[in-house]
Design a protein around this motif. Structure first.
Motif, short mmCIF file in Angstrom:
data_model
loop_
_atom_site.label_atom_id
_atom_site.label_comp_id
_atom_site.label_asym_id
_atom_site.label_seq_id
_atom_site.Cartn_x
_atom_site.Cartn_y
_atom_site.Cartn_z
N ALA A 13 89.06 -57.15 -27.33
CA ALA A 13 89.43 -56.60 -28.64
C ALA A 13 90.85 -57.02 -29.01
N GLY A 14 91.77 -56.94 -28.04
CA GLY A 14 93.14 -57.35 -28.31
C GLY A 14 93.26 -58.82 -28.60
N PHE A 15 92.54 -59.64 -27.85
CA PHE A 15 92.57 -61.09 -28.06
C PHE A 15 92.07 -61.45 -29.45
N VAL A 16 90.94 -60.88 -29.84
CA VAL A 16 90.37 -61.18 -31.16
C VAL A 16 91.31 -60.73 -32.28
N GLY A 17 91.85 -59.50 -32.13
CA GLY A 17 92.73 -58.96 -33.16
C GLY A 17 94.02 -59.75 -33.29
N TYR A 18 94.66 -60.06 -32.18
CA TYR A 18 95.93 -60.78 -32.23
C TYR A 18 95.74 -62.25 -32.61
N PHE A 19 94.63 -62.85 -32.18
CA PHE A 19 94.41 -64.25 -32.54
C PHE A 19 94.28 -64.40 -34.06
N GLY A 20 93.76 -63.35 -34.70
CA GLY A 20 93.68 -63.39 -36.16
C GLY A 20 95.06 -63.50 -36.80
N ALA A 21 96.09 -63.03 -36.08
CA ALA A 21 97.45 -63.08 -36.62
C ALA A 21 98.22 -64.33 -36.21
N VAL A 22 97.88 -64.89 -35.04
CA VAL A 22 98.63 -66.06 -34.56
C VAL A 22 97.78 -67.33 -34.57
N ALA A 42 96.20 -79.51 -28.99
CA ALA A 42 97.39 -78.85 -28.43
C ALA A 42 97.69 -77.56 -29.18
N GLY A 43 97.58 -77.59 -30.52
CA GLY A 43 97.82 -76.38 -31.29
C GLY A 43 96.79 -75.31 -31.01
N ALA A 44 95.52 -75.72 -30.88
CA ALA A 44 94.46 -74.75 -30.60
C ALA A 44 94.65 -74.10 -29.24
N VAL A 45 94.99 -74.91 -28.23
CA VAL A 45 95.23 -74.36 -26.90
C VAL A 45 96.40 -73.37 -26.94
N GLY A 46 97.47 -73.73 -27.68
CA GLY A 46 98.60 -72.82 -27.79
C GLY A 46 98.23 -71.51 -28.46
N GLY A 47 97.50 -71.58 -29.58
CA GLY A 47 97.10 -70.36 -30.29
C GLY A 47 96.19 -69.48 -29.46
N LEU A 48 95.22 -70.09 -28.79
CA LEU A 48 94.29 -69.33 -27.95
C LEU A 48 95.00 -68.70 -26.76
N THR A 49 95.92 -69.46 -26.15
CA THR A 49 96.66 -68.94 -25.01
C THR A 49 97.52 -67.75 -25.42
N LEU A 50 98.20 -67.86 -26.55
CA LEU A 50 99.05 -66.77 -27.01
C LEU A 50 98.22 -65.53 -27.35
N GLY A 51 97.08 -65.72 -28.02
CA GLY A 51 96.21 -64.59 -28.34
C GLY A 51 95.70 -63.91 -27.08
N ALA A 52 95.33 -64.73 -26.07
CA ALA A 52 94.84 -64.16 -24.80
C ALA A 52 95.95 -63.39 -24.10
N TYR A 53 97.17 -63.93 -24.14
CA TYR A 53 98.29 -63.24 -23.50
C TYR A 53 98.58 -61.90 -24.18
N MET A 54 98.58 -61.88 -25.50
CA MET A 54 98.86 -60.65 -26.22
C MET A 54 97.76 -59.61 -25.98
N GLY A 55 96.52 -60.08 -25.78
CA GLY A 55 95.44 -59.15 -25.49
C GLY A 55 95.63 -58.39 -24.20
N LEU A 56 96.40 -58.96 -23.25
CA LEU A 56 96.65 -58.28 -21.99
C LEU A 56 97.36 -56.94 -22.20
N TYR A 57 98.17 -56.84 -23.22
CA TYR A 57 98.91 -55.60 -23.46
C TYR A 57 98.00 -54.50 -24.00
N VAL A 58 96.93 -54.88 -24.69
CA VAL A 58 95.95 -53.89 -25.13
C VAL A 58 95.18 -53.38 -23.92
N ALA A 59 94.84 -54.28 -22.98
CA ALA A 59 94.19 -53.84 -21.74
C ALA A 59 95.11 -52.95 -20.92
N LEU A 60 96.41 -53.29 -20.89
CA LEU A 60 97.37 -52.43 -20.19
C LEU A 60 97.43 -51.04 -20.82
#
Length: 302
Positions: A13-22, A42-60
């Protein structure tokens, strides 16, 4: 296990939500200088990686609520859950240099009475108030689903009181008169230049003239300062004639212009070319003030 499933689904849920913003970072690679399709990849990998990282804080956040939150339904639960969400956003703002984008409190940027709370609490205070209200609404819906119609109002009492106090405090600071001596008239000039034209060499002269026309229009309102967007003027890449044309506009208008521009310098130690994302003031006499360079660069974008 149920705990593992909880963490997994909240991360999704966090990954999907944050990826919509980044997700716009996917397009940054198109202007990275890499040949296509590698720039886009390269841009897609960066955007997906950042969204996945931000989703970790929702899991936390979900883990903290599961382990530490007081009994559901009470005032302590609402404040505790809101504090945990605020903590996770704060943590995200400084871990690994921090990425404070998409905080809940930012949603109130145009709700002035609520946004005013940030003047003494920071965005974290606004986030806490909104999170408390959201928990109250969630508790209310839970009671409605359980058939506890008679006590629906109870979970909303404390959050509603907190919101009303915040709005009242913000309203008082909003209507407080500002001395004329402290008032500054500022004009904002958005160029709305398409991304694929901002750094296109053949388009630089046309874009500059677009901004100059907007500056002249803004100056008709007699502002004390005109502000242009970040990296609005690719100054190092302009011709000598265009640089003179840009400097002359402030002289003709008699108004200082704050603008964003990349700066290129040679590193004193290595003599390598270094590019900065800077902001400068063009004075009414045609000279430039000392630059201020961005300190916290965007991951994958800068």
């Amino acid at each position: 296990s149920s705990r593992r499933a909880l963490l997994g689904w909240t991360w999704v849920a966090g990954f999907v939500g944050y990826f919509g913003a980044v997700g716009w970072l996917c397009r940054v690679g198109e202007y990275s200088g890499l040949t296509q399709p590698w720039g886009w990849v390269a841009g897609a990998v960066g955007g997906l990686t950042l969204g996945a990282y931000m989703g970790l804080y929702v899991a936390l956040f979900a883990w903290l609520v599961k382990r530490l939150a007081p009994r559901a339904g009470g005032v302590a639960h609402a404040f505790g859950v809101a504090a945990m969400w605020t903590f996770c956003e704060w943590l995200r703002s400084w871990v690994i240099t921090g990425f404070p984008w998409v905080a809940l409190g930012y949603t109130q940027w145009n709700a002035l009475p609520m946004a005013r709370i940030a003047s003494f609490s920071g965005v974290a205070g606004v986030t806490f108030i909104l999170a408390t209200a959201n928990v109250g609404i969630a508790q209310c819906l839970t009671r409605f689903k359980a058939g506890e119609r008679a006590s629906l109002w109870r979970p909303l009492a404390a959050p509603a009181a907190l919101v009303l106090v915040a709005l009242a405090a913000g309203r008082v600071t909003t209507i407080r008169p500002t001395p004329d001596a402290l008032s500054v008239r500022v004009a904002i000039v958005p160029g709305n230049i398409p991304q694929d034209e901002r750094w296109d060499r053949p388009s630089l002269a046309k874009n500059l003239r677009t901004y100059i026309g907007l500056l002249e229009t803004a100056a008709e309102g007699q502002p004390d300062l005109i502000v242009m967007p970040e990296t609005a003027v690719p100054y190092p890449y302009l011709t000598t004639e265009d640089r003179a044309l840009f400097a002359d506009v402030a002289v003709r208008m008699g108004v200082p212009v704050l603008f964003g521009a990349p700066r290129v310098e040679a590193d004193a130690a290595t003599a390598r070319r270094v590019v900065y994302n800077g902001a400068l003031v063009l004075r009414p006499d045609g000279t430039f003030g000392a630059p201020y360079d961005k300190q916290h660069l965007v991951p994958f974008g800068e």
